[in-house]
Write a protein that holds these residues in place. Structure first.
Motif, PDB file in Angstrom:
ATOM      1  N   VAL A   1      -1.393  -1.052  -4.231  1.00 44.32           N
ATOM      2  CA  VAL A   1      -2.355   0.045  -4.265  1.00 44.32           C
ATOM      3  C   VAL A   1      -1.582   1.352  -4.190  1.00 44.32           C
ATOM      4  O   VAL A   1      -0.824   1.567  -3.236  1.00 44.32           O
ATOM      5  CB  VAL A   1      -3.365  -0.045  -3.104  1.00 44.32           C
TER       6      VAL A   1
ATOM      7  N   ALA B   1     -11.153  -1.491  -3.124  1.00 45.41           N
ATOM      8  CA  ALA B   1      -9.774  -1.824  -3.447  1.00 45.41           C
ATOM      9  C   ALA B   1      -9.494  -3.306  -3.194  1.00 45.41           C
ATOM     10  O   ALA B   1      -8.821  -3.972  -3.995  1.00 45.41           O
ATOM     11  CB  ALA B   1      -8.814  -0.960  -2.630  1.00 45.41           C
TER      12      ALA B   1
ATOM     13  N   SER C   1      -2.015   4.807  -3.353  1.00 45.15           N
ATOM     14  CA  SER C   1      -2.969   5.684  -2.669  1.00 45.15           C
ATOM     15  C   SER C   1      -2.242   6.905  -2.137  1.00 45.15           C
ATOM     16  O   SER C   1      -2.141   7.121  -0.932  1.00 45.15           O
ATOM     17  CB  SER C   1      -3.656   4.921  -1.533  1.00 45.15           C
TER      18      SER C   1
ATOM     19  N   ILE D   1       0.874  -1.182   0.000  1.00 42.12           N
ATOM     20  CA  ILE D   1       0.000   0.000   0.000  1.00 42.12           C
ATOM     21  C   ILE D   1       0.906   1.225   0.000  1.00 42.12           C
ATOM     22  O   ILE D   1       1.519   1.566   1.015  1.00 42.12           O
ATOM     23  CB  ILE D   1      -0.937   0.041   1.221  1.00 42.12           C
TER      24      ILE D   1
ATOM     25  N   THR E   1     -13.942   2.831   0.239  1.00 44.31           N
ATOM     26  CA  THR E   1     -12.787   2.813  -0.652  1.00 44.31           C
ATOM     27  C   THR E   1     -11.999   1.528  -0.460  1.00 44.31           C
ATOM     28  O   THR E   1     -11.609   0.856  -1.428  1.00 44.31           O
ATOM     29  CB  THR E   1     -11.854   4.007  -0.358  1.00 44.31           C
ATOM     30  N   ALA E   2     -11.770   1.164   0.790  1.00 45.39           N
ATOM     31  CA  ALA E   2     -10.969  -0.022   1.104  1.00 45.39           C
ATOM     32  C   ALA E   2     -11.622  -1.292   0.573  1.00 45.39           C
ATOM     33  O   ALA E   2     -10.938  -2.160   0.006  1.00 45.39           O
ATOM     34  CB  ALA E   2     -10.756  -0.118   2.615  1.00 45.39           C
TER      35      ALA E   2
ATOM     36  N   ASN F   1      -7.534   6.904   3.129  1.00 46.62           N
ATOM     37  CA  ASN F   1      -7.853   5.762   2.278  1.00 46.62           C
ATOM     38  C   ASN F   1      -6.761   4.698   2.327  1.00 46.62           C
ATOM     39  O   ASN F   1      -7.052   3.493   2.336  1.00 46.62           O
ATOM     40  CB  ASN F   1      -8.046   6.229   0.832  1.00 46.62           C
TER      41      ASN F   1
ATOM     42  N   THR G   1      -7.321   0.875   3.691  1.00 50.01           N
ATOM     43  CA  THR G   1      -7.112  -0.219   2.747  1.00 50.01           C
ATOM     44  C   THR G   1      -6.084  -1.199   3.274  1.00 50.01           C
ATOM     45  O   THR G   1      -6.237  -2.425   3.137  1.00 50.01           O
ATOM     46  CB  THR G   1      -6.675   0.328   1.382  1.00 50.01           C
TER      47      THR G   1
END
Length: 284
Positions: A105, A258, A107, A22, A254-255, A35, A39
């Motif tokens: 991810v 994802a 982010s 992440i 959001t998580a 976010n 996530t």
């Protein structure tokens, strides 16, 4: 993981055995969650070993501390994605410690400071915004995909790039304050498509998760500092463009989106721009 999706006892969105980076796994100070942190926590809850990468190592470690306190696995990496070497550091560290990479991810976002009266910004701040919002995404996509190419199987990796409806919806005109962010995210959208096309034959997927008004620590902070909104005005302003009864989205939504894109259940989805915006882009 088995891709027999019809199994009666199949565990949905199972990330067990997967290593997920992440980028932006820490967060800026302030009330609430970001976010990236949400996530990271959710991916760990679904079984992933999480690598929380952030330029603020302490913030990334705070995320990891939450994960390990819940019985999950993870570790923190300090890296500045505004330059190529910083991006490379994330994936070198991941491969050295975990030996593989299954998901990434991106982010990360930044709105550089600007003068709202003169509508001006320094060249250095403008370039920094582009470096973080767009070029960092490019390098992280490239390095992540190169790691994922080493994996075996039909589906070898998934990349999720967090974008914004600011990349496609212009309400501020020629406002220098939003320009590096909006331009960067527009570039991120295209980078996702290029990544998906280039690495499809290797079984690697890439998708964009395009966010609208999400109740995140960054969104609330920038709304107040960039545009002079009071905390209660932030909510009112967002609700003007989101007509759903439940109001703004949360970082957990959001998580979950994802995690779906990271999981094998989304194995037939790549190169897509998925809008999580409460219908905001329906209003023109």
């Amino acid at each position: 993981m088995s891709t027999d999706f019809g199994m009666k006892d199949r565990k949905a969105l199972d990330l067990s055995g997967k290593v997920v980076v992440i980028v932006g796994g820490g967060q800026m100070p302030g009330p609430g969650l970001g976010n990236g942190r949400a996530t990271a926590i959710l991916a760990a809850r679904h079984g992933a070993e999480v690598v929380a990468a952030d330029r603020n190592l302490a913030a990334a470690q705070e995320t990891v501390d939450v994960i390990t306190a819940e019985g999950g696995k993870g570790y923190a990496v300090a890296a500045d994605v505004s330059d190529k070497e910083g991006c490379q550091k994330i994936f070198d560290a991941t491969m050295s410690r975990s030996g593989r990479l299954d998901g990434m991810v991106y982010s990360v976002a930044v709105n550089p400071p600007f003068d709202p009266v003169a509508n001006s910004m320094t060249t250095e701040d403008f370039n920094y915004g582009i470096d973080v919002n767009m070029l960092g995404c490019y390098y992280c996509n490239l390095f992540a995909a190169q790691c994922m190419e080493k994996n075996e199987g039909d589906t070898t990796g998934s990349i999720v790039n967090i974008s914004s409806i600011a990349s496609i919806k212009n309400e501020l005109g020629l406002n220098i304050g939003i320009l590096p962010y909006a331009l960067g995210k527009a570039g991120l959208n295209y980078i996702t498509e290029l990544t998906a096309a280039e690495f499809a034959a290797a079984g690697i997927r890439a998708n964009t998760l395009m966010l609208g008004p999400i109740n995140s620590v960054l969104g609330n902070h920038d709304s107040q500092t960039l545009f002079g909104l009071a905390p209660d005005e932030v909510e009112e302003t967002y609700l003007e463009v989101v007509k759903l009864k439940m109001g703004r989205g949360t970082v957990w939504e959001t998580a979950y989106a994802a995690v779906y894109l990271l999981a094998d259940e989304s194995r037939f989805m790549t190169g897509q721009q998925i809008r999580l915006d409460g219908g905001a882009t329906l209003i023109r």
